[in-house]
Write a protein that holds these residues in place. Sequence first.
Motif, PDB file in Angstrom:
ATOM      1  N   TYR A  80     -17.709  -8.793  26.115  1.00 37.07           N
ATOM      2  CA  TYR A  80     -16.390  -8.694  25.507  1.00 37.07           C
ATOM      3  C   TYR A  80     -15.815  -7.316  25.822  1.00 37.07           C
ATOM      4  N   TYR A  81     -14.773  -7.305  26.616  1.00 38.45           N
ATOM      5  CA  TYR A  81     -14.150  -6.049  27.048  1.00 38.45           C
ATOM      6  C   TYR A  81     -15.195  -5.021  27.478  1.00 38.45           C
ATOM      7  N   PHE A  82     -16.084  -5.525  28.310  1.00 42.68           N
ATOM      8  CA  PHE A  82     -17.093  -4.720  28.997  1.00 42.68           C
ATOM      9  C   PHE A  82     -18.146  -4.114  28.074  1.00 42.68           C
ATOM     10  N   THR A 114     -19.091  -5.195  36.774  1.00 44.62           N
ATOM     11  CA  THR A 114     -18.759  -5.920  35.536  1.00 44.62           C
ATOM     12  C   THR A 114     -19.634  -5.493  34.356  1.00 44.62           C
TER      13      THR A 114
END
Length: 226
Positions: free
Chosen positions: A136-138, A176
């Motif tokens: 979630y959002y890195f 990622t």
Amino acid sequence: MNRRTFIKVVGLGSIAFYLSGCAISTTEKISDDNTEASAQGSVSGGKRMNIVVINSSPHSEAQSTSRYLAAKFIQGARDIGHEVFVFDAANEKTNPCRGCDQCGMDGACIFDDAIETKLMPEMLKADLLVLVTPLYYFGMSAQLKIIVDRFYSRTSKLSGKKSIMIATAWNSADWTMEALQKHYETLVRYMSWQDVGQVWATGCGSRSMVERSEFGDTAYKIGAAL
Ligand SMILES: Cc1cc2nc3c(=O)[nH]c(=O)nc-3n(C[C@H](O)[C@H](O)[C@H](O)COP(=O)(O)O)c2cc1C
């Protein structure tokens, strides 16, 4: 850093998983009397381990990509005789740490919630903790971060355990998982954990994507090699 050698395996396209310090060996079942070694050089040394898996996706068992990989890992670990307790951080009643310090970093939390009554007793007796999250959002999901922050109440008692991280993400760029991996490695260092496996399942944003990937096999093998 107490991680051992990394083996990088290239999967679908640019997808990669990293498996550290986890010798994939035979999957002989651990003996019932808990004394016979199942596999030389395995993480458990042939002893039945108590394993706690913390799922944190709000998606259902049937839809979630990270729960899918956790289930594969659990299947592998149970196939060779380990005990696995699963905590569902997204659907249990949990409260974020308030920083009140009533626990003194070594005692009961003010919250008598599922973390304190169900998860903490299992974590305290566990040999291995498995953190499972969608990216979630890195970073890790808020559901998992709530659990991690509550480690505060038993920081020293939770130190020295073995750990594994499993994460799934939509993106497949090689950066990622960088921030989450760094966070996990920092946690391992601070908690004096021994990292025994990491699955960074990039390019796995949906159930069909993760089922088509090789990460399910990877997660199973990590469990079955313990
Ligand atoms: C709030 C939110 C934030 C997300 N952030 C990222 C992200 O930063 N990078 C990424 O690759 N995927 C991101 N995703 C996609 C999920 O990580 C991905 O779909 C994952 O497979 C979901 O796992 P789950 O089914 O186990 O929940 C995000 C999804 C949500 C809902």
